[in-house]
Every structure is written in structure tokens, then in C-alpha cells.
Write an enzyme that holds these catalytic residues in place. Structure first.
Site, PDB file in Angstrom:
ATOM      1  N   ASN A  74       2.533  -5.071   7.138  1.00  0.00           N
ATOM      2  CA  ASN A  74       3.149  -5.404   5.848  1.00  0.00           C
ATOM      3  C   ASN A  74       3.910  -4.225   5.249  1.00  0.00           C
ATOM      4  O   ASN A  74       5.017  -4.395   4.729  1.00  0.00           O
ATOM      5  CB  ASN A  74       2.096  -5.943   4.886  1.00  0.00           C
ATOM      6  CG  ASN A  74       1.501  -7.235   5.405  1.00  0.00           C
ATOM      7  OD1 ASN A  74       2.217  -8.195   5.668  1.00  0.00           O
ATOM      8  ND2 ASN A  74       0.194  -7.248   5.619  1.00  0.00           N
ATOM      9  N   ALA A  93       0.798  -1.228   0.000  1.00  0.00           N
ATOM     10  CA  ALA A  93       0.000   0.000   0.000  1.00  0.00           C
ATOM     11  C   ALA A  93       0.831   1.278   0.000  1.00  0.00           C
ATOM     12  O   ALA A  93       0.302   2.360   0.268  1.00  0.00           O
ATOM     13  CB  ALA A  93      -0.923  -0.016   1.215  1.00  0.00           C
ATOM     14  N   HIS A 131      -0.328   7.131   3.959  1.00  0.00           N
ATOM     15  CA  HIS A 131       1.030   6.779   4.406  1.00  0.00           C
ATOM     16  C   HIS A 131       1.993   7.823   3.864  1.00  0.00           C
ATOM     17  O   HIS A 131       1.954   8.146   2.671  1.00  0.00           O
ATOM     18  CB  HIS A 131       1.474   5.421   3.852  1.00  0.00           C
ATOM     19  CG  HIS A 131       0.670   4.274   4.354  1.00  0.00           C
ATOM     20  ND1 HIS A 131       0.645   3.877   5.671  1.00  0.00           N
ATOM     21  CD2 HIS A 131      -0.151   3.409   3.707  1.00  0.00           C
ATOM     22  CE1 HIS A 131      -0.140   2.818   5.798  1.00  0.00           C
ATOM     23  NE2 HIS A 131      -0.641   2.527   4.622  1.00  0.00           N
TER      24      HIS A 131
HETATM   25  N1  LIG Z   1       1.717  -7.179   1.278  1.00  0.00           N
HETATM   26  C1  LIG Z   1       0.641  -6.458   1.220  1.00  0.00           C
HETATM   27  O1  LIG Z   1       0.628  -5.392   0.661  1.00  0.00           O
HETATM   28  C2  LIG Z   1      -0.607  -6.938   1.864  1.00  0.00           C
HETATM   29  C3  LIG Z   1      -1.798  -6.202   1.776  1.00  0.00           C
HETATM   30  C4  LIG Z   1      -2.946  -6.712   2.384  1.00  0.00           C
HETATM   31  C5  LIG Z   1      -2.888  -7.927   3.068  1.00  0.00           C
HETATM   32  N2  LIG Z   1      -1.703  -8.589   3.174  1.00  0.00           N
HETATM   33  C6  LIG Z   1      -1.576  -9.868   3.893  1.00  0.00           C
HETATM   34  O2  LIG Z   1      -1.928 -10.919   3.001  1.00  0.00           O
HETATM   35  C7  LIG Z   1      -2.542 -11.972   3.729  1.00  0.00           C
HETATM   36  C8  LIG Z   1      -3.902 -12.263   3.100  1.00  0.00           C
HETATM   37  O3  LIG Z   1      -4.730 -11.121   3.215  1.00  0.00           O
HETATM   38  P1  LIG Z   1      -6.297 -11.193   2.885  1.00  0.00           P
HETATM   39  O4  LIG Z   1      -6.858  -9.832   3.100  1.00  0.00           O
HETATM   40  O5  LIG Z   1      -6.501 -11.878   1.581  1.00  0.00           O
HETATM   41  O6  LIG Z   1      -6.790 -12.172   4.086  1.00  0.00           O
HETATM   42  P2  LIG Z   1      -8.117 -13.038   4.166  1.00  0.00           P
HETATM   43  O7  LIG Z   1      -8.344 -13.263   5.619  1.00  0.00           O
HETATM   44  O8  LIG Z   1      -9.222 -12.455   3.346  1.00  0.00           O
HETATM   45  O9  LIG Z   1      -7.717 -14.460   3.479  1.00  0.00           O
HETATM   46  C9  LIG Z   1      -6.730 -15.302   3.988  1.00  0.00           C
HETATM   47  C10 LIG Z   1      -7.095 -16.758   3.614  1.00  0.00           C
HETATM   48  O10 LIG Z   1      -5.984 -17.577   3.969  1.00  0.00           O
HETATM   49  C11 LIG Z   1      -6.423 -18.727   4.665  1.00  0.00           C
HETATM   50  N3  LIG Z   1      -5.352 -19.143   5.579  1.00  0.00           N
HETATM   51  C12 LIG Z   1      -4.880 -18.484   6.671  1.00  0.00           C
HETATM   52  N4  LIG Z   1      -3.880 -19.164   7.234  1.00  0.00           N
HETATM   53  C13 LIG Z   1      -3.703 -20.284   6.494  1.00  0.00           C
HETATM   54  C14 LIG Z   1      -2.821 -21.381   6.574  1.00  0.00           C
HETATM   55  N5  LIG Z   1      -1.929 -21.476   7.553  1.00  0.00           N
HETATM   56  N6  LIG Z   1      -2.901 -22.358   5.619  1.00  0.00           N
HETATM   57  C15 LIG Z   1      -3.810 -22.277   4.618  1.00  0.00           C
HETATM   58  N7  LIG Z   1      -4.691 -21.253   4.494  1.00  0.00           N
HETATM   59  C16 LIG Z   1      -4.647 -20.277   5.420  1.00  0.00           C
HETATM   60  C17 LIG Z   1      -7.688 -18.274   5.390  1.00  0.00           C
HETATM   61  O11 LIG Z   1      -8.545 -19.381   5.652  1.00  0.00           O
HETATM   62  C18 LIG Z   1      -8.300 -17.287   4.387  1.00  0.00           C
HETATM   63  O12 LIG Z   1      -9.184 -17.927   3.487  1.00  0.00           O
HETATM   64  C19 LIG Z   1      -2.623 -11.501   5.192  1.00  0.00           C
HETATM   65  O13 LIG Z   1      -1.540 -12.045   5.930  1.00  0.00           O
HETATM   66  C20 LIG Z   1      -2.483  -9.988   5.092  1.00  0.00           C
HETATM   67  O14 LIG Z   1      -1.866  -9.411   6.236  1.00  0.00           O
HETATM   68  C21 LIG Z   1      -0.598  -8.133   2.565  1.00  0.00           C
END
Ligand SMILES: NC(=O)c1ccc[n+]([C@@H]2O[C@H](COP(=O)([O-])OP(=O)(O)OC[C@H]3O[C@@H](n4cnc5c(N)ncnc54)[C@H](O)[C@@H]3O)[C@@H](O)[C@H]2O)c1
Length: 264
Positions: free
Chosen positions: A185, A129, A213
Site C-alpha cells: 500500500n 504509513a 520507512h
Molecule cells: N492504505 C493503507 O495505509 C493500509 C494500511 C493497512 C492495511 N491496508 C489494507 O486495507 C485492507 C484491510 O486491512 P485490515 O488490516 O483491516 O484487514 P483485515 O484482514 O483485518 O480485514 C479485512 C476484512 O475484509 C473482509 N473481506 C476481504 N475481502 C472481501 C471481499 N471481497 N468482500 C467483502 N469482504 C471482504 C474480510 O473478511 C475481513 O473481515 C487490506 O487490503 C490491507 O492491505 C491499507
């Protein structure tokens, strides 16, 4: 890797994964999704419907790794990076980590990097982001004196009431992410790009509409100040739309055969 279309495996079938599947379905990312995994397989079923193609679904890493892949995208959780990261890299498969916050754990990061070095696999962490990590990385060559992530949010985004602007936190990134996990993140990506722990400020401000940010970097070559005002994602208000677009752009870039590469 050969010249065929890159093959991708997806771990985590939530909000970010849904954006990625959209980009794969529309051809923005020119690659094939060959397997999906989630602790709740029904989440993957929904994405499969959206893609309109038959894609195997599993809850087991062993079955997941039976598919031949060039890239695994982790879009699940920091726990997933801990559970599966090393095994994936030990198979020589490149790993795109969205839960970048996991990489602030020195021991885990060093273990993953050592495994990747052995097999030749790469680990990718998207910008997310924020913006400007290319310049931050460039300045590392001459040394960075100071790197700051200032996050300004309206009270409703922080789930608090506030009548006026107030600094809620100012301190090191590692401590900040414990108290404000939503920042994890971006704080991690900035710290890793700078090669030093970012200072983080979290500010509540009733006069701002968007999650904002500001990145400040001081070095003898440049002083950089970047302001990013984010609109929330349509599918998940906790995630900035830009974060999802950033991931899609990373995937587009690493899977693209276009010889012209803009930006460093
Ligand atoms: N890098 C970035 O810019 C950025 C931005 C937003 C979110 N994120 C990160 O990305 C990840 C996903 O975000 P999201 O909004 O899609 O989350 P979300 O909660 O919508 O989806 C995550 C999915 O992963 C599954 N999951 C969780 N742990 C698991 C495991 N150990 N094994 C298998 N499946 C598993 C959950 O059941 C869920 O369906 C989060 O960790 C979030 O912090 C990163």
C-alpha cells in the site's frame, strides 16, 4: 450531496474498519455509518456492537447499494476493489480505497478512473504509513527524477533471523510488492503520488525496533528525505498505527465542514 451529515458505507469489517468505526463512534469523523458489508457478516456484528447503533449488515453488493451513501470505504482486500469498485463508482458514490496496492494494476486503475469521470465520483487513496505525499505531488509539476521507498524492519517483523543489517531487495515497486506484500500500500501510494514507479529497498536491521520507512525524492525543485518510524497498531500488529490514523484523518478531512484547510 446536500448539507446533511455525510453517509458512509463500509466494505470489510476487520482491523482497519474497527479503527474507523471507533472514530465514527467518538465523533472524530462526523458522518453516519449506514451499512456494512463483509464476506463474514459476524465480523460486522462485532463492529456494530462497538458502535452501539443499529446498522444494516449484508454480504451482497446489490443490497449494500440500496442504501443512499456519499462515501464507500473499502477496507477489505485488493480483490474487493476489483469486485466492487466499478459498480460503486458507476452509482456516483465516492470511493475511499485502503487496498491501494490494487491501483498499481494499470488496467483496473484506468477503468475505475474512467467510470468515476463519467459519474463525477472521486477515488481517494490515503497516505497510510508514510508521510509527505503532498510534497511529492507538488514536485510532479516540475518533474521527479528519482523516488525511493526504503523500508527497514527488525528481523521479527519480517519473520526471519538476521544478525546484521542486510539489503533484501532493491528494485521496482511492482516486483517488490510481489515479494514483500506488506509494503504494497505504501509503495503504491508513493508511486501514484509521484507519477512514476518508486524504487523499493527492503532492509533487515537487528538494531532497529520500529518498522521504518525512508522516502527519498529528487527533483530540480527539492531533494526530500523523510524518515517515519512506526509503532504497530494496537488491534493489528501487521498494520502501523499511523496507517489507521492516516485513514481517519482522510475521512475527517473529506467529510468536514471546517472552512480552514491546512496542507495541500
Ligand atoms: N492504505 C493503507 O495505509 C493500509 C494500511 C493497512 C492495511 N491496508 C489494507 O486495507 C485492507 C484491510 O486491512 P485490515 O488490516 O483491516 O484487514 P483485515 O484482514 O483485518 O480485514 C479485512 C476484512 O475484509 C473482509 N473481506 C476481504 N475481502 C472481501 C471481499 N471481497 N468482500 C467483502 N469482504 C471482504 C474480510 O473478511 C475481513 O473481515 C487490506 O487490503 C490491507 O492491505 C491499507
Amino acid at each position: 450531496m446536500n448539507n446533511a451529515r455525510p453517509c458512509i458505507g463500509l466494505i470489510g469489517c476487520g482491523a482497519i474498519a474497527s479503527e474507523i468505526v471507533g472514530a465514527l463512534g467518538s465523533g472524530i469523523v462526523d458522518a453516519d455509518l449506514v451499512v456494512m458489508m463483509d464476506i463474514y457478516p459476524e465480523k460486522c456484528e462485532k463492529l456494530k456492537e462497538r458502535l452501539g447503533k443499529e446498522v444494516p449488515i449484508t454480504t451482497s453488493l446489490k443490497e449494500f447499494l440500496e442504501h443512499s451513501m456519499d462515501y464507500v470505504i473499502e477496507a477489505a482486500s485488493q480483490e474487493a476493489v476489483r469486485q466492487y469498485g466499478e459498480e460503486i463508482l458507476s452509482h456516483g458514490i465516492n470511493l475511499v480505497i485502503l487496498s491501494v496496492g490494487a491501483l498499481l494494476d494499470d488496467e483496473l486503475r484506468e477503468k475505475l478512473v474512467a467510470t468515476a469521470k463519467k459519474t463525477g465520483a472521486k477515488i481517494y487513496a490515503p497516505t497510510g504509513a508514510i508521510a509527505g505525499l503532498d510534497a511529492v505531488r507538488a514536485l510532479r509539476t516540475v518533474g521527479i527524477d528519482r523516488v525511493v521507498l526504503r523500508t527497514i524492519k527488525p528481523p521479527r517483523s519480517l519473520g526471519i533471523e538476521a544478525k546484521e543489517r542486510k539489503v533484501l531487495y532493491h528494485g521496482p515497486a511492482r516486483e517488490a510488492v510481489k515479494r514483500f506484500p506488506f509494503n504494497v500500500n505504501v509503495a503504491a501510494a508513493l508511486s501514484l503520488a509521484a507519477g512514476k514507479e518508486a524504487e523499493v529497498e527492503v532492509i533487515v536491521d537487528p538494531s532497529v525496533e520500529r518498522n521504518t520507512h525512508i522516502i527519498l525524492v529528487e527533483s530540480k525543485a527539492s531533494r526530500i528525505e523523510i524518515r517515519v518510524e512506526n509503532v504497530p497498531s494496537k488491534t493489528n500488529p501487521r498494520t502501523s498505527w499511523l496507517a489507521a490514523l492516516s485513514v481517519i484523518e482522510l475521512l475527517r478531512r473529506i467529510t468536514s465542514t471546517d472552512p480552514l484547510i491546512i496542507g495541500s
